[in-house]
Structures are given as C-alpha cells and as structure tokens.
Scaffold this active site. Structure first.
Site, PDB file in Angstrom:
ATOM      1  N   GLU A 142       0.835  -1.202   0.000  1.00 23.00           N
ATOM      2  CA  GLU A 142       0.000   0.000   0.000  1.00 23.00           C
ATOM      3  C   GLU A 142       0.869   1.250   0.000  1.00 23.00           C
ATOM      4  O   GLU A 142       1.789   1.378   0.818  1.00 23.00           O
ATOM      5  CB  GLU A 142      -0.909   0.041   1.228  1.00 23.00           C
ATOM      6  N   CYS A 143       0.568   2.170  -0.876  1.00 20.39           N
ATOM      7  CA  CYS A 143       1.118   3.531  -0.893  1.00 20.39           C
ATOM      8  C   CYS A 143       2.647   3.544  -0.843  1.00 20.39           C
ATOM      9  O   CYS A 143       3.297   3.351  -1.869  1.00 20.39           O
ATOM     10  CB  CYS A 143       0.506   4.340   0.243  1.00 20.39           C
ATOM     11  N   GLY A 144       3.254   3.759   0.326  1.00 20.22           N
ATOM     12  CA  GLY A 144       4.708   3.740   0.413  1.00 20.22           C
ATOM     13  C   GLY A 144       5.285   2.418  -0.041  1.00 20.22           C
ATOM     14  O   GLY A 144       6.362   2.360  -0.635  1.00 20.22           O
TER      15      GLY A 144
ATOM     16  N   THR B 211      -0.979  -0.742  -4.444  1.00 18.67           N
ATOM     17  CA  THR B 211      -2.021   0.263  -4.632  1.00 18.67           C
ATOM     18  C   THR B 211      -1.811   1.467  -3.746  1.00 18.67           C
ATOM     19  O   THR B 211      -1.209   1.368  -2.669  1.00 18.67           O
ATOM     20  CB  THR B 211      -3.397  -0.369  -4.339  1.00 18.67           C
TER      21      THR B 211
END
Length: 457
Positions: A329-331, A428
C-alpha cells in the site's frame, strides 16, 4: 465493558491530540486504557500506543460502516480500565454538510460523553459564546465538559471557568498552559512519526505531569462512568483465533509503519503468524514466510538507505519471481517501483517489480476517501469485489504501462485505475482496513497457503 469518553476539538489545531495523549498517558498509570482515533489516521494511533503501551484502533464510519465500528469499539474496550477516543478535525467536521463520519457522528453511535478541547488563548467571556455553539448545535450530542488549551495561567483559567459555569452550567475540567516544548513537530502527512522522534519519553513525562496537575482526572473518570451501554446485535466476545496456518512477513520500521492495528489482528485471528522485518536494516526476508505485506509510510525520507540495501531488494525480487503473494500500500507501492525521486529531486533505484517510477510532488494527490471495484482477480480479492478506503500521499507514479486491477471512484465522481498487478503482487495507493473486510484478509491468507502448498485450517 469499559466506560469511556471522547476528546474532541473545536477545530483542527485546537490542541486535541496533545491533550488526548496527555490524558491517555496519565490514565494509563492507573489501568489499561483502550485508545481509539476517529478517522483513518495512522500517525496519531502510533502516539497513542506509545503513551498507553497498548494498540490503538481506528474508528472509521466510511470504511467500516456503523455496525462494524461499534463491534470494533466493543471488542477492544472489553475489560479495559477506561476507553478514550480522540476525535478528528473539528467536532462536527465530516465528509459533507451533514457531518457524516465526524467526531460527533461517532460519539452518538457509541453513546459517548464528549469532552470539548477549546483554544482559549486571548479569550475571556467569549469562551462561553463559542462553547455554547458546540454544546447546543446538536441536541443528540452529550457535551459534558471543556478542557481549555493555551491558557496563560491560573488566573486566566479561573476567569474562563467562572464564565462557563455561570453562562452554560458546564464544567471546565482543567487546562493546559502554553508550552512550546510540548508541541510535536509536523511533516507533509501530519505529525512527525513516533518512530523518528528523539527524547520522546522525557517530552511525554512532562506532558503527563502537567495534565495531572491541571486537569481533573477524577471528574473525567466520573464522566466516563456515565457513558451508556452501546448496543450492537452483531457483537460477539468470542475470538476466532486458530493455529497459525501460514507465516506472513510484514515490513515494519521507520520507512514503513502505516498499519491499522485491527487489520493486523484480523490476519492473526484468521490463522496468520506475522513476522516483522526491516527493509532498511535486514539483509533478507524472514525465513519460512509464504506472503509479504509492505504498508505505507515515508520511503521517500529514507530512499537513500532503502536503495543502498541491495540484499533486501534482491530478496524481495526473488520472492516475487517465485510467485509469493505480495500486497503493498502507498509507500509500499513506491518501494516496488523502479525508483523514488524525493522532494529534492534526487532519484534512488528501488526494487523494480513494476516498470514505473515514483515521484514526490508538492501537493496531495487524490487525497481522501474513495471506493474501488476490483476489475480482475488479485491476491486479496476476486473480480467484482467492492472496497472502501482512502488515499493520502504526495507521490505519483510516472512512465507506467502496468496493468491495473482497481477502478477507483472518488466522491467527486472522478474515476481512475489503480491496484497495479503483476504475477502474485498487488500494489495500490488505496489504503483499506482488513477489519472491515475479513473476507479480503482470508483471501490473502488463502493465496499464501496455496503458495506454501498447504490448506487454510
């Protein structure tokens, strides 16, 4: 069930978080505190955990829905000395003009008395006019007291206390004098994470002493005892913990630490053993794992060190090539791209699973809550699954021709593709709460079991 109360602010910047931390820490000296945060914030809950020495949980109406939110509060409050819920933004600030998902919304769902935090700097009787609005705006809300922040001294507090009593018959439960040393430094996503703070014990000891000196903790506990019993027909005290079916590696260090406590506990409850490791310092993935989760955080701040740890990046790439299920996720997504370009324009090579690059920008990108339809089968969900989550990042990906498996829709109506997939890897920008979707947690564990060559027990 533990009694509790909500600490809510008149507005962002009122001192809500500082006082919530001070009160949680002071009460934790007396017994086990169940700490909660309204909304999707990862950083505040990490501070809650630091001061209470116990996990803190996010209460998010949008992502969890009202009944699951109640269920989470009930489960995690069970057997605790007291529950303390920190609100989000101003008391009535939510997703729209109805105040949906606001602190007030959650307080009413949980039948919690509200302690209002008000910035009283430069104020006298005007405090009564301001607090009157918050107290009377919603008749269904139970505002039981006020704590005043940035008060100049005992004389100032005595004046404010008299005003609130005579004008509103509302008790001022204490105050916090202005002290620059008590403030917590901020960065582009909010407070500087607890992982990076120096001399934090000393700072909080000073805060706890000020709270114990200037805030009526006995009256707070009395108010907490007045909380009504929350009713939820879906509440079940029983745990679903089973023997570990599979081991999952979870990245956890200064660069990657954005996880909901309830998400990790959901994975454990469904039979996963979580093994934590550091992409910054470890040379390889933990032995014996059959799945990998890399959460959000601040990889851009630690990009140089992440990039120099070639052994870890090689270990992750080998796991990917072998078909290990990976969820990022993200990072975590940024780490799995070819490179990260930081705020200073410096480019650092990363793992390179995805043929695209991550670039930091000067503003938030696609900030806020969103819904997503899973458009192709992934390691966490089959095609057609509906998700609710949120995005909170300054980065964007460029030069991408990668396949996406999410169609994301913002509340504005804007849609776009996300959920980059390759082999058994899904990355994502959309953060989700596994507690809200136990089926997704189970699906990921099943994916890991298939990779391992076993079955979910």
């Amino acid at each position: 069930m533990a009694k509790g109360f909500m600490i809510a602010g008149t507005h962002s910047g009122s001192g809500k978080t500082t006082l919530a931390l001070g009160i949680m820490g002071a009460l934790a000296e007396r017994g086990e505190v169940a700490a909660f945060k309204v909304g999707p914030d990862y950083i505040d809950t990490a501070y809650h955990k630091f001061v209470t020495k116990a996990p803190s949980y996010n209460l998010d109406v949008f992502m969890q829905g009202e009944e699951k939110l109640k269920d989470l509060y009930l489960k995690k409050s069970e057997g605790r000395f007291v529950s303390v819920v920190e609100g989000v933004m101003g008391l009535f600030d939510g997703l729209d003009d109805t105040g949906y998902a606001s602190s007030a919304h959650v307080a009413k769902l949980l039948s919690l008395p509200v302690i209002l935090i008000a910035d009283a700097s430069g104020m006298a009787r005007s405090i009564s006019a301001m607090v009157k609005g918050y107290k009377e705006f919603d008749e269904g809300l139970n505002v039981k007291g006020v704590i005043l922040n940035r008060v100049s001294g005992e004389g100032h507090f005595s004046l404010l206390k008299r005003c609130l009593k005579q004008d509103l018959k509302l008790p001022a439960l204490g105050y916090l004098p202005y002290d620059a040393e008590l403030s917590l430094p901020e960065r582009h996503l909010g407070l500087l994470p607890v992982w990076e703070m120096k001399n934090l014990e000393e700072k909080f000891e000073k805060l706890f002493e000020k709270v114990k000196k200037h805030v009526d903790l006995e009256e707070l506990l009395s108010i907490a005892s007045s909380a009504k019993i929350v009713e939820n027909p879906y509440y079940d005290k029983k745990s679903s913990i089973s023997e570990a079916a599979v081991k999952i590696g979870v990245a956890m260090d200064e660069a990657f630490n954005f996880y909901y406590a309830q998400s990790l506990e959901t994975l454990r409850d469904l039979g996963a053993e979580l093994v934590f490791f550091s992409p910054l310092r470890d040379s390889s993935l933990p032995e014996g794992i059959s799945g990998l989760i890399i959460g959000g955080g601040f990889p851009e701040i630690f990009a140089e060190k992440l990039s120099s740890n070639n052994d870890m990046m090689k270990s992750i790439m080998e796991a990917f090539e072998a078909g290990m299920p990976i969820y990022a996720e993200c990072g975590g997504l940024m780490y799995l791209t070819r490179s990260i370009t930081d705020m200073k324009g410096r480019r650092f090579p990363m793992v390179g699973i995805f043929d695209m690059d991550s670039v930091m920008t000067g503003s938030l990108k696609r900030f806020g809550y969103a819904e997503a339809v899973v458009t192709d089968d992934t390691v966490i969900a089959p095609k057609g699954t509906l998700l609710k989550g949120h995005e909170f990042h300054y980065s964007e990906v460029i030069n991408s021709k990668e396949k996406t498996s999410y169609l994301v829709k913002k509340r504005s109506g804007k849609t776009y593709g996300c959920g980059f997939t390759k082999k058994n890897c899904l990355a994502t920008f959309l953060h989700i709460d596994f507690y809200a979707y136990p089926g997704i947690a189970r699906h990921f564990i099943e994916s890991c079991c298939r990779f391992k060559g076993g079955n979910l027990r």
